[in-house]
Design a protein around this motif. Structure first.
Motif: not given
Length: 409
Positions: A278, A392, A209, A282, A356
């Motif tokens: 995630r 993302i 994050h 990605q 992200n």
């Protein structure tokens, strides 16, 4: 055995947490008291795994180490304040003046700088093309103790000959250190290729994050430390598989002190729970962006292991769950890279990776600037190279963002 995400999500509670909490609470104390002084002495003399002092052990950090260890299928893991600290402590704790090690030349800029600094202190390094195990073999000397590689190079995405180097290190009795940051334990587990020690920058995909620094070193149990002459007698107790990681914890954390704090450990542990989710998004976004850019007339070339024309495409396909979420590209002659980057709106002009959010950066002018043009050229880093770490976001929004930025050129 439970799956990857199930294991991580339920890791804390399986060890029995105070008051039935689902996450290991933040323990802020740096000191630990004992009713019986013999118990305290046992901790310091290595007969007990209880807690001594916050610089080297903390219950919240232990919970994170347990998660990382499960991810990497290791026998023990130690966490640090940053990924660079984890790399530095391998050399600091396990090598001595007069030792030599071999490293991939396709290396993160700060790691390259760190290795050059160790050279000033008498630990010599030879940089080689790690896409070839033969090149590594040619660099081995009688004083060589260790080989260091990254899974996928940042930013040109060369993929090391991970299997071949693993076989070479096994045959030569060398410590094999694999930096798994670019792939993460979800896409690849270096224990599969015989890695002795695994490095992860927790700041990147595992934390995910962009809020918390951290690093980890995992012992795989694949190296026989009883024949490694740099282990001090003090740490030759119990299972030899844990001698090196114990020495790293003592020398790296106790003596040098790049400690990971408990608040950071909690954030990284929570981030780790969604790693697989995630990275699926990605990597899918990276593949779609790469396909778009590879066919664009204002893009000269794209570097991504997922492309069939990538030199190590077959290797990446064999070893990795997905070819990663990072790629780089060069714009065609006459296209202003800075102007293009400034027109991006969804993608953020920033360093870091594994966030992200999609991040874009001109490589030569920023993170690799200090290397100088000659060293950059040897790594294949063109002045126009742009690195992308895909996030993302919704892929339609990312594609539209890159399309408008290129259209205005």
């Amino acid at each position: 055995m439970p799956g990857f995400t199930t294991t991580i999500v339920h890791s804390d509670r399986r060890s029995g947490i105070e008051h039935g909490s689902l996450h290991k609470p933040i323990h802020t104390s740096v000191a630990y008291g004992y009713e019986d002084v013999q118990d305290l002495a046992d901790v310091f003399q290595g007969r007990s795994s209880a807690y001594s002092y916050g610089r080297q052990v903390n219950p919240t950090v232990t919970a994170l180490e347990t998660k990382i260890n499960a991810m990497e299928r290791g026998v023990a893991t130690v966490c640090f304040g940053t990924g660079m600290a984890a790399i530095g402590m391998v050399l600091f704790a396990l090598l001595r003046k007069g030792n030599h090690f071999v490293s991939s030349s396709f290396l993160f800029g700060n790691t390259n700088s760190l290795f050059q600094t160790f050279g000033l202190h008498g630990i010599d390094v030879t940089f080689v093309d790690a896409t070839s195990a033969a090149a590594v073999a040619e660099a081995i000397r009688p004083d060589t103790r260790l080989v260091f590689v990254e899974t996928i190079a940042n930013p040109r995405t060369q993929v090391a000959d991970l299997e071949g180097i693993g076989e070479l290190c096994r045959a030569k009795g060398l410590v094999y250190v694999v930096d798994n940051t670019m792939t993460s334990p979800y896409l690849f587990q270096p224990v599969q290729v015989g890695a002795s020690l695994i490095v992860n920058s927790l700041t990147k995909y595992i934390g995910g994050h962009g809020t918390t620094l951290g690093g980890a070193l995992t012992e795989t149990g694949r190296f026989d430390w009883s024949v490694f002459d740099n282990i001090q007698d003090t740490y030759k107790k119990g299972d030899p598989a844990k001698w090196a990681i114990t020495q790293v914890r003592k020398k790296g954390l106790r003596d040098f002190g790049p400690t990971l704090g408990p608040q950071a450990a909690l954030h990284l542990g929570i981030g780790a729970e969604t790693l697989a989710l995630r990275q699926e998004r990605q990597c899918a976004n990276a593949q779609a962006l790469v396909a778009y850019l590879a066919g664009h007339d204002k893009v000269a070339r794209v570097y991504y292991p997922g492309l069939p024309e990538h030199p190590e495409h077959a290797r990446a396909t064999k070893l990795f769950r997905h070819p990663g979420a990072l790629f780089s590209f060069e714009l065609a002659d006459g296209v202003d890279a800075f102007a293009f980057l400034n027109r991006l709106d969804v993608a953020i002009k920033s360093s870091n990776l594994g966030d992200n959010r999609t991040l874009a950066i001109p490589v030569a002018e920023t993170i690799y600037y200090e290397m100088g043009p000659e060293r950059r050229a040897s790594m294949g880093i063109a002045d126009s190279l742009i690195r992308i770490s895909t996030g993302i976001e919704d892929i339609d929004d990312l594609l539209a963002d890159f399309e408008q930025a290129l259209a205005e050129e």
